[in-house]
Motif scaffolding. Structure first.
Motif, mmCIF file in Angstrom:
data_model
loop_
_atom_site.group_PDB
_atom_site.id
_atom_site.type_symbol
_atom_site.label_atom_id
_atom_site.label_comp_id
_atom_site.label_asym_id
_atom_site.label_seq_id
_atom_site.Cartn_x
_atom_site.Cartn_y
_atom_site.Cartn_z
ATOM 1 N N LYS A 286 16.460 70.520 84.343
ATOM 2 C CA LYS A 286 15.865 71.367 85.375
ATOM 3 C C LYS A 286 16.877 72.435 85.797
ATOM 4 O O LYS A 286 17.676 72.229 86.714
ATOM 5 N N PRO A 287 16.874 73.586 85.113
ATOM 6 C CA PRO A 287 17.832 74.639 85.466
ATOM 7 C C PRO A 287 17.385 75.434 86.687
ATOM 8 O O PRO A 287 16.196 75.670 86.892
ATOM 9 N N THR A 288 18.323 75.833 87.516
ATOM 10 C CA THR A 288 18.027 76.654 88.683
ATOM 11 C C THR A 288 19.189 77.590 88.950
ATOM 12 O O THR A 288 20.349 77.259 88.681
ATOM 13 N N ARG A 289 18.874 78.771 89.500
ATOM 14 C CA ARG A 289 19.925 79.729 89.845
ATOM 15 C C ARG A 289 20.458 79.457 91.244
ATOM 16 O O ARG A 289 21.511 79.958 91.616
ATOM 17 N N ALA A 290 19.692 78.684 92.030
ATOM 18 C CA ALA A 290 20.074 78.454 93.423
ATOM 19 C C ALA A 290 20.786 77.116 93.559
ATOM 20 O O ALA A 290 20.572 76.187 92.789
ATOM 21 N N THR A 293 23.953 72.046 92.805
ATOM 22 C CA THR A 293 23.766 70.677 92.330
ATOM 23 C C THR A 293 23.776 70.639 90.809
ATOM 24 O O THR A 293 23.377 71.591 90.139
ATOM 25 N N GLY A 294 24.208 69.511 90.258
ATOM 26 C CA GLY A 294 24.165 69.318 88.815
ATOM 27 C C GLY A 294 25.282 70.043 88.086
ATOM 28 O O GLY A 294 26.207 70.618 88.677
ATOM 29 N N ALA A 346 19.884 70.105 87.009
ATOM 30 C CA ALA A 346 19.556 68.774 87.515
ATOM 31 C C ALA A 346 18.855 68.029 86.374
ATOM 32 O O ALA A 346 18.280 68.640 85.479
ATOM 33 N N ILE A 347 18.918 66.697 86.392
ATOM 34 C CA ILE A 347 18.355 65.881 85.314
ATOM 35 C C ILE A 347 17.261 64.986 85.866
ATOM 36 O O ILE A 347 17.467 64.272 86.856
ATOM 37 N N GLU A 348 16.067 65.029 85.211
ATOM 38 C CA GLU A 348 14.949 64.153 85.562
ATOM 39 C C GLU A 348 15.098 62.854 84.783
ATOM 40 O O GLU A 348 14.880 62.813 83.572
ATOM 41 N N ALA A 349 15.466 61.767 85.482
ATOM 42 C CA ALA A 349 15.796 60.511 84.803
ATOM 43 C C ALA A 349 14.624 59.904 84.054
ATOM 44 O O ALA A 349 14.814 59.224 83.043
ATOM 45 N N SER A 350 13.371 60.129 84.520
ATOM 46 C CA SER A 350 12.220 59.514 83.869
ATOM 47 C C SER A 350 11.988 60.063 82.468
ATOM 48 O O SER A 350 11.247 59.475 81.687
ATOM 49 N N GLU A 351 12.620 61.204 82.143
ATOM 50 C CA GLU A 351 12.485 61.791 80.814
ATOM 51 C C GLU A 351 13.734 61.546 79.958
ATOM 52 O O GLU A 351 13.951 62.226 78.964
#
Length: 372
Positions: A286-290, A293-294, A346-351
């Motif tokens: 989950k990439p974000t510019r804001a 985190t991560g 950020a990392i989605e653990a369910s995937e």
């Protein structure tokens, strides 16, 4: 005589090959319920089409038993019911329509032995089911590829088979037409109530068509599950990799966790000190510019695919020197980033899934993992 509630199709310990000592299908055990659609999915050469030929009676197994509608049709060396007496319908990749027969004539061809009036009424009814009754007097060359496939479906279902076998039935169609034809095919199958065993190498097609998917590798079924269960609870690294490109990293289990460049993942089922491999689907990233985190990654390229975008990223693991770790992310819509930009991940653990590190082609069982 079939028994009430009997399986539409059953394989019990079936093994078969074409060269001595080299089985193509290995100890296959699989059951289809009445009205169920099951897709055989796997890479080329895994035994899918051979399994279909065994059900049809075109090949005889070296060992094992096959039943259709509760009736034993194959018991290696003892029982063999010929193909024409198995009440099996076929739908092929190349449609296999007779060019010299009309559309109605093609459907009637599957109704030999019926009384003429009843056969004609049945054929027209089946053409109505696939929305082609108005083309009954036309010929195959006057139809589009999708229409020809629907005629072939009507012909296969006209004799009211106990089982329908489909061998890559949509692969000869272009992408947009393939979607429309398979949607209609599924509706017709559901209305008819016939059980179907379908061969495909396309994961998306299997997930759309099937009540259950039988994932095959090297002649064996490695997992049989609903599409939802197969996606959320894959039992092998192969099952994760087959459905999409994955991001992989390795680590070692310490205190029930695995530390990797992507983060720390729970591994409660692996022994202390075990070498482990974490597989993260592209949608897990989950990439974000804001925010901060991560992990921080650099955007290498942006590849829009309509409703979603593929981002190729380069991750510099904390405290490490180049080279950077290549990653692939799949995000909805059009992200506000360009090559060269830095993003936070950020990392989605369910995937994400963790396995003992047995190499890239392992089929070790595993469970979803959580990330801390």
């Amino acid at each position: 005589m079939a028994s009430a509630g009997a399986a539409a199709l059953s394989f019990d310990g079936v093994t078969h090959g074409y060269h001595a000592g080299a089985p193509v299908v290995r100890n296959l055990t699989l059951t289809l319920a009445p009205g169920e659609v099951v897709c055989l999915l796997g890479p080329s050469g895994c035994g899918k089409t051979t399994t279909l030929r065994l059900a049809a009676g075109l090949d005889r197994p070296w060992s094992g038993r096959i039943g259709i509608g509760g009736r034993l049709v194959e018991d290696a060396g003892r029982v063999q019911v010929p193909p024409e007496r198995r009440r099996v319908g076929f739908l092929f990749q190349d449609f296999a329509l007779f060019p010299h027969l009309s559309v109605l004539g093609n459907v009637l061809f599957g109704l030999k032995g019926w009384r003429r009036k009843e056969a004609r009424a049945r054929a027209l009814a089946m053409l109505g089911t696939v929305d082609l009754a108005d083309r009954a007097n036309g010929y195959p060359h006057q139809l589009s590829g999708g229409q020809q496939q629907r005629v072939a479906l009507a012909r296969a279902l006209a004799p009211n088979p106990a089982l329908l076998l489909l061998d890559e039935p949509f692969s000869g169609l272009d992408t947009r037409l393939r979607r429309a034809v398979r949607e209609q095919t599924l509706r017709v199958l559901q209305r008819s109530g016939v059980a179907a065993l379908m061969v495909t190498h396309d994961p998306e097609e299997a997930m759309f068509m099937a009540d259950r998917v039988a994932l095959m590798l090297a002649g064996r079924v490695v997992q049989v599950d609903s599409p939802t269960a197969l996606h959320h609870r894959p039992r092998s690294a192969f099952a994760v990799r087959f459905f999409s490109e994955v991001n992989e990293c390795v680590g070692r289990v310490e205190g029930g966790r695995v530390a990797t460049p992507l983060g720390v993942f729970e591994a409660p089922d692996l022994a202390e000190g075990t070498a482990a491999r974490v597989l993260a689907r592209p949608e897990a990233l989950k990439p974000t510019r804001a925010g901060k985190t991560g992990r921080t990654a650099r955007v290498v390229s942006v590849r829009p695919l309509g409703h979603e975008t593929i981002l190729l990223l380069a991750l510099a693991p904390p405290g490490s020197a180049p080279p950077e770790m290549p990653l692939t992310a799949r995000v909805p819509g059009q992200p506000a980033c360009a090559p060269g930009d830095l993003v936070h991940l950020a990392i989605e653990a369910s995937e994400c899934f963790v396995f003992p590190d047995e190499g890239p082609d392992t089929t070790i069982e595993a469970s979803p993992v959580t990330r801390s």
